[in-house]
Design an enzyme around this catalytic site. Sequence first.
Site, PDB file in Angstrom:
ATOM      1  N   ASP A 232       0.852  -1.185   0.000  1.00 26.95           N
ATOM      2  CA  ASP A 232       0.000   0.000   0.000  1.00 26.95           C
ATOM      3  C   ASP A 232       0.888   1.235   0.000  1.00 26.95           C
ATOM      4  O   ASP A 232       2.120   1.115  -0.053  1.00 26.95           O
ATOM      5  CB  ASP A 232      -0.936   0.002   1.216  1.00 26.95           C
ATOM      6  N   ASP A 234       1.425   4.778   2.295  1.00 29.27           N
ATOM      7  CA  ASP A 234       1.040   5.408   3.562  1.00 29.27           C
ATOM      8  C   ASP A 234       1.476   6.871   3.572  1.00 29.27           C
ATOM      9  O   ASP A 234       2.625   7.183   3.260  1.00 29.27           O
ATOM     10  CB  ASP A 234       1.728   4.685   4.733  1.00 29.27           C
ATOM     11  N   ASP A 348      -3.337   4.596   2.605  1.00 24.82           N
ATOM     12  CA  ASP A 348      -3.713   4.986   3.968  1.00 24.82           C
ATOM     13  C   ASP A 348      -3.317   6.432   4.204  1.00 24.82           C
ATOM     14  O   ASP A 348      -2.166   6.815   3.985  1.00 24.82           O
ATOM     15  CB  ASP A 348      -2.980   4.113   5.014  1.00 24.82           C
TER      16      ASP A 348
HETATM   17  N1  DCT Z   1       2.320  -0.302  11.730  1.00 26.11           N
HETATM   18  C1  DCT Z   1       2.567  -0.797  13.010  1.00 26.11           C
HETATM   19  N2  DCT Z   1       1.796  -1.796  13.493  1.00 26.11           N
HETATM   20  C2  DCT Z   1       0.801  -2.318  12.756  1.00 26.11           C
HETATM   21  C3  DCT Z   1       0.539  -1.834  11.463  1.00 26.11           C
HETATM   22  C4  DCT Z   1       1.332  -0.817  10.961  1.00 26.11           C
HETATM   23  O1  DCT Z   1       3.464  -0.343  13.685  1.00 26.11           O
HETATM   24  N3  DCT Z   1       0.057  -3.301  13.265  1.00 26.11           N
HETATM   25  C5  DCT Z   1       3.153   0.792  11.202  1.00 26.11           C
HETATM   26  C6  DCT Z   1       4.483   0.315  10.743  1.00 26.11           C
HETATM   27  C7  DCT Z   1       4.455   0.439   9.257  1.00 26.11           C
HETATM   28  C8  DCT Z   1       3.355   1.431   8.983  1.00 26.11           C
HETATM   29  O2  DCT Z   1       2.512   1.401  10.111  1.00 26.11           O
HETATM   30  C9  DCT Z   1       2.606   1.127   7.739  1.00 26.11           C
HETATM   31  O3  DCT Z   1       2.054  -0.182   7.773  1.00 26.11           O
HETATM   32  P1  DCT Z   1       2.125  -1.129   6.518  1.00 26.11           P
HETATM   33  O4  DCT Z   1       1.744  -0.402   5.291  1.00 26.11           O
HETATM   34  O5  DCT Z   1       1.355  -2.363   6.845  1.00 26.11           O
HETATM   35  O6  DCT Z   1       3.665  -1.535   6.497  1.00 26.11           O
HETATM   36  P2  DCT Z   1       4.788  -1.217   5.427  1.00 26.11           P
HETATM   37  O7  DCT Z   1       6.073  -1.364   6.139  1.00 26.11           O
HETATM   38  O8  DCT Z   1       4.521   0.085   4.758  1.00 26.11           O
HETATM   39  O9  DCT Z   1       4.646  -2.428   4.428  1.00 26.11           O
HETATM   40  P3  DCT Z   1       4.298  -2.358   2.860  1.00 26.11           P
HETATM   41  O10 DCT Z   1       5.546  -1.853   2.214  1.00 26.11           O
HETATM   42  O11 DCT Z   1       3.973  -3.754   2.458  1.00 26.11           O
HETATM   43  O12 DCT Z   1       3.143  -1.451   2.691  1.00 26.11           O
HETATM   44 MG    MG Z   2       2.754   0.414   3.658  1.00 24.74          MG
END
Ligand code: DCT
Ligand code: MG
Length: 424
Positions: A232, A234, A348
């Site tokens: 995704d 962010d 997000d």
């Molecule tokens: N986060 C966290 N705990 C969670 C979910 C998310 O601390 N339960 C934080 C850490 C990363 C950030 O939010 C964004 O979440 P993701 O998009 O799920 O992680 P990402 O590292 O950006 O992974 P991706 O590259 O696959 O989007």
């Molecule tokens: Mg992410």
Amino acid sequence: LLDISWYTESMRAGRPVQILDRHKLQEQQINEAEAMVFSVPNYACQRRTTLENHNAVLTDALSLLAENAELEDEDGRGVAFRRAAAVLKALPKPVTSLTQLRGLPCLGEHSLRVIQDVLETGSSSEAESTKQSERFKALKVLTGIFGVGPKTAAWWIRHGINTLHQLRASGHTLNRAQQAGLEHYDGVNRPVTKAEADAIGEIVETAVTSVLPGAQVTLTGGFRRGKLTGHDVDFLITHPEEGREEGLMPKVVSWLESQGFLLYQKTTRNSYLESKDGPARPASNMDRFERCFSIFKLAEDERRETKQPETRTDGVTRLRASEDACGRQPALSQADEEPKPWRAVRVDLVVSPISQFAFALLGWTGSKLFERELRRWAGYEKTMSLSSHALYDNKQSRYLKATSEEEIFAHLGLEYVPPSERNA
Ligand code: DCT
Ligand code: MG
């Protein structure tokens, strides 16, 4: 062992000559092996973990077992495998023997068994059989639907639903998120590239500054850590004047909707107030901001189109519409139609007041394990509570303010780790 001409020449020149006997050589070899024993600090937030991974085969196997545990809703087991994988990601060289891992933290019996299997046979039989198992495949396909977690997926499987086709045919009632997730299954499960993240960043920036000039947008998550793809995109939004960010999210969402950029969105309101809520950590540290879960409609650049199934960094091939994990029917009914001129992307959005911005930035940059370890460090080693909103010192009974991530690391007594080295 001895080059005689070199020896006599050295003797004549009066150079000191050290002749190693067999015993001394053995001792030297043992010392070299000792020097190869790795040393890694206990908490992932004390380590520098770049994207350069010298032990990908090992960490892929452990990450797959972690994913399987998470899909089975066994978070404790999942974290144990994630911690083990993170230790190996931090090593400066490939592991060649189990003895090099002596004394390393977070390597439990089960993880060591997996590592030994990979070192001896080149792959983990447990990871391989998990990957092939019908249950793992079904859990993965069903949780690939946005809005579907392990519990719902397990419930469907108990009722004989293992594929998207069976789900559609079952007539089960889906909520609004799940309907959107099923409709945009293909796009949502295709990795997002950095170029796509930047294109969405420009759109979000335009939306945000149109409705509130001076507001700032920051790319967080995996892309801020330097990852080239993600599941995704962010974003964290703030305004340099405290309070100006209030009510911003609905305006941004309206703007995006009026321009046709949103296929789905659900906004949750900010519910965190330091004075009212106190230092107790919320049930989840992620759910107190004004936050928008969305599916974006991004115009597809023909040149960026790829016909290959793409591979995630964890080595698991993402599913395309035309080939679900079980090799069964397409995810979308229009799979045979012309490719769409747009793709769906999970985005997000989070709004934070400037006073909490540093904490939000640190909390949303990840990785998930790095965040978990930061909070564990704060609690166990410093008697502090860290969230994406604030840092509370339980000994001094007061909040510790910070305007940058560097200050938060300093409060925690940790050396600063830049985003690119938080890839635990
Ligand atoms: N986060 C966290 N705990 C969670 C979910 C998310 O601390 N339960 C934080 C850490 C990363 C950030 O939010 C964004 O979440 P993701 O998009 O799920 O992680 P990402 O590292 O950006 O992974 P991706 O590259 O696959 O989007
Ligand atoms: Mg992410």
